[in-house]
Scaffold this active site. Structure first.
Site, PDB file in Angstrom:
ATOM      1  N   THR A 149       0.836  -1.202   0.000  1.00 14.62           N
ATOM      2  CA  THR A 149       0.000   0.000   0.000  1.00 14.62           C
ATOM      3  C   THR A 149       0.871   1.253   0.000  1.00 14.62           C
ATOM      4  OG1 THR A 149      -0.161   0.024   2.412  1.00 14.62           O
ATOM      5  CG2 THR A 149      -1.851  -1.208   1.227  1.00 14.62           C
ATOM      6  N   ASP A 150       0.235   2.369  -0.278  1.00 14.22           N
ATOM      7  CA  ASP A 150       0.973   3.634  -0.288  1.00 14.22           C
ATOM      8  C   ASP A 150       0.302   4.622   0.655  1.00 14.22           C
ATOM      9  OD1 ASP A 150      -1.275   4.508  -1.674  1.00 14.22           O
ATOM     10  OD2 ASP A 150      -0.281   4.532  -3.611  1.00 14.22           O
ATOM     11  N   LYS A 151       0.695   5.870   0.621  1.00  7.98           N
ATOM     12  CA  LYS A 151       0.151   6.871   1.546  1.00  7.98           C
ATOM     13  C   LYS A 151      -1.321   7.175   1.298  1.00  7.98           C
ATOM     14  CE  LYS A 151       4.368   9.017   2.954  1.00  7.98           C
ATOM     15  NZ  LYS A 151       4.958  10.222   3.471  1.00  7.98           N
ATOM     16  N   ALA A 183      -3.392   4.729   1.167  1.00 12.00           N
ATOM     17  CA  ALA A 183      -4.003   3.560   1.811  1.00 12.00           C
ATOM     18  C   ALA A 183      -4.567   2.541   0.817  1.00 12.00           C
ATOM     19  CB  ALA A 183      -5.062   3.982   2.826  1.00 12.00           C
TER      20      ALA A 183
END
Length: 148
Positions: free
Chosen positions: A16-18, A20
């Site tokens: 996942t990334d920032k 979400a």
């Protein structure tokens, strides 16, 4: 020919990334994992391929993002071999959430078989059993499973 089962697992946190959601680059990695599983289910293990001196190169791969996956979401990758001539192989991918049933991504990849010197191989001539095994899965629809 019995359809192959979809590749299944849950989304890992590191994917996942920032925002979400699963970072777009990880869908390509998921396609790679699913392709190895697909070949293994067909009785073609990568250890065997390597022992035979066969390399499977990716010539192109694309992904169309539909609905994002999120951390811990279970998903399945349904695959279908759409073209195979003994030298090249094309696969379609459909990633589906096991939780919602929604399609998360669609993909397509093109691969070629070479020897360790990167010279194209004609599996039909050099490895006829391997060729027959792969050819038997051409256009076989994946096994569909209900959403849990």
């Amino acid at each position: 020919m019995t359809p192959l089962k979809p590749y299944k697992r849950e989304v890992f946190y590191y994917e996942t990334d920032k925002m979400a959601i699963v970072h777009h680059s990880n869908y390509i990695r998921i396609f790679d994992e699913a392709r190895v599983d697909y070949l293994q289910q067909a009785g073609i293990h990568f250890s065997m391929i390597e022992e035979l001196g066969i390399l499977i190169h990716t010539l192109s791969i694309n992904c169309e993002y539909k609905n994002p996956l999120v951390f811990a979401e279970p998903f399945a990758v349904y695959m279908k071999m759409t073209k195979f001539n003994g030298t090249t192989l094309e696969l379609d991918y459909r990633i589906v959430s096991c939780k919602t049933g929604k399609v998360n991504a669609l993909g397509h990849s093109l691969h070629c078989f070479t020897d360790t010197n990167i010279k194209p191989l004609r599996l039909k001539n050099k490895f006829p059993e391997l060729y027959q095994t792969l050819a038997s899965y051409l256009n076989v629809e994946p096994e569909e499973e209900p959403v849990v």
